[in-house]
Write a protein that holds these residues in place. Sequence first.
Motif, PDB file in Angstrom:
ATOM      1  N   GLY A  42       0.844  -1.186   0.000  1.00 39.66           N
ATOM      2  CA  GLY A  42       0.000   0.000   0.000  1.00 39.66           C
ATOM      3  C   GLY A  42       0.874   1.229   0.000  1.00 39.66           C
ATOM      4  N   ARG A  43       0.242   2.374  -0.153  1.00 37.52           N
ATOM      5  CA  ARG A  43       1.020   3.616  -0.260  1.00 37.52           C
ATOM      6  C   ARG A  43       1.688   3.943   1.076  1.00 37.52           C
ATOM      7  N   PHE A 197      15.095  -5.368   3.401  1.00 37.35           N
ATOM      8  CA  PHE A 197      16.104  -5.450   2.350  1.00 37.35           C
ATOM      9  C   PHE A 197      16.065  -4.248   1.420  1.00 37.35           C
ATOM     10  N   ALA A 198      15.434  -3.169   1.880  1.00 35.63           N
ATOM     11  CA  ALA A 198      15.391  -1.945   1.074  1.00 35.63           C
ATOM     12  C   ALA A 198      16.782  -1.315   1.012  1.00 35.63           C
ATOM     13  N   VAL A 226       6.622  -6.200   5.228  1.00 32.09           N
ATOM     14  CA  VAL A 226       6.248  -4.923   4.632  1.00 32.09           C
ATOM     15  C   VAL A 226       7.205  -4.642   3.486  1.00 32.09           C
ATOM     16  N   THR A 227       6.664  -4.364   2.307  1.00 27.52           N
ATOM     17  CA  THR A 227       7.523  -4.162   1.142  1.00 27.52           C
ATOM     18  C   THR A 227       6.916  -3.154   0.182  1.00 27.52           C
ATOM     19  N   HIS A 228       7.799  -2.416  -0.488  1.00 28.78           N
ATOM     20  CA  HIS A 228       7.398  -1.560  -1.608  1.00 28.78           C
ATOM     21  C   HIS A 228       7.858  -2.157  -2.935  1.00 28.78           C
ATOM     22  N   TRP A 278      -3.976  -1.049  -7.679  1.00 31.68           N
ATOM     23  CA  TRP A 278      -3.219  -1.995  -6.868  1.00 31.68           C
ATOM     24  C   TRP A 278      -3.592  -3.451  -7.177  1.00 31.68           C
ATOM     25  N   HIS A 279      -4.876  -3.678  -7.455  1.00 26.33           N
ATOM     26  CA  HIS A 279      -5.292  -5.041  -7.811  1.00 26.33           C
ATOM     27  C   HIS A 279      -4.564  -5.495  -9.074  1.00 26.33           C
ATOM     28  N   HIS A 280      -4.462  -4.613 -10.060  1.00 24.04           N
ATOM     29  CA  HIS A 280      -3.746  -4.941 -11.295  1.00 24.04           C
ATOM     30  C   HIS A 280      -2.274  -5.222 -11.005  1.00 24.04           C
ATOM     31  N   ARG A 281      -1.653  -4.407 -10.151  1.00 24.83           N
ATOM     32  CA  ARG A 281      -0.237  -4.588  -9.827  1.00 24.83           C
ATOM     33  C   ARG A 281       0.009  -5.922  -9.125  1.00 24.83           C
TER      34      ARG A 281
END
Length: 288
Positions: A42-43, A197-198, A226-228, A278-281
């Motif tokens: 999420g953002r 691991f960012a 938690v990841t971007h 986000w669903h598409h991603r």
Amino acid sequence: MIVPAENMLRLEELSILRRDEPPLVEGLSIAVGAGEILAIVGRSGIGKSSILNVVAGFVTQQGRPNASPWHWFWRKDDLQYQGSVFVNGATIDGSPPELRKPIGMVMQGGVVYEHMSVLENVTFPLRAAGLRDAQKLREEALRLLHEVELFDDLKGKALDQHLTGKARSLSGGERQRLALARALAKNPSVFLLDEAFANLDPVLRGDLFDRFTRLIVGQSRCAMVVTHDLSDLAKVQRVLLLGPGDDGPGYCSYRRESSNVFTIESSCGDGSDYWQTWHHRICAAAAE
């Protein structure tokens, strides 16, 4: 008591409240089973890290005093939560971080005890668990460092020099692996990774995440991550998407149906562009 595998980590009606502001998270219920990794996406500022901080014990349950001596350091006193957190079928609500032994956390930047040696970083939690024999401490520390493939190519004096060197001298990737080895020393059943691991180069980052998944998938452990970096979603079993809803914070949970397909378990998304994007991603990441 035999705990069903799907209930290794369970959140029930979790809401995270910020003083004088709308809730960050509201009414979240989700379970993570043995061998599963749940990615939280999420953002920025939507509440991803706050969920991990609740499980880790750095956020106070509403109506309870915070009993942790670490509370001053984490500065989470502007947050409280409602609801319940269960690990291995038992509630951990009200217990401070130092008593949450089934939980191991690794944070962004490879947070290590910089003033300690590499060996001391790993043996510290082993000593806290009651292990005192110097030879056994070293053997167990080496086993854990091998599990994260740190210093595997070194022997003899070269290895000793690295083990006795201060943790502050390690590179970014080495610090991350040391932080992971230190978390493993607690022998946790639940791992929490907060963008652990960012800020690493893509090759090293992918290598470290692959090593981490081998510690979880098929084992009697589970994880929240938690990841971007949406490339991580190709390697996880479940995804939790946080976002805005019609009447407050919302969420959508996905589970892996097959090697390249996620299906929606539950959703309170409102069909807005945020949720559709986000669903598409998420679906695209699963197919990679």
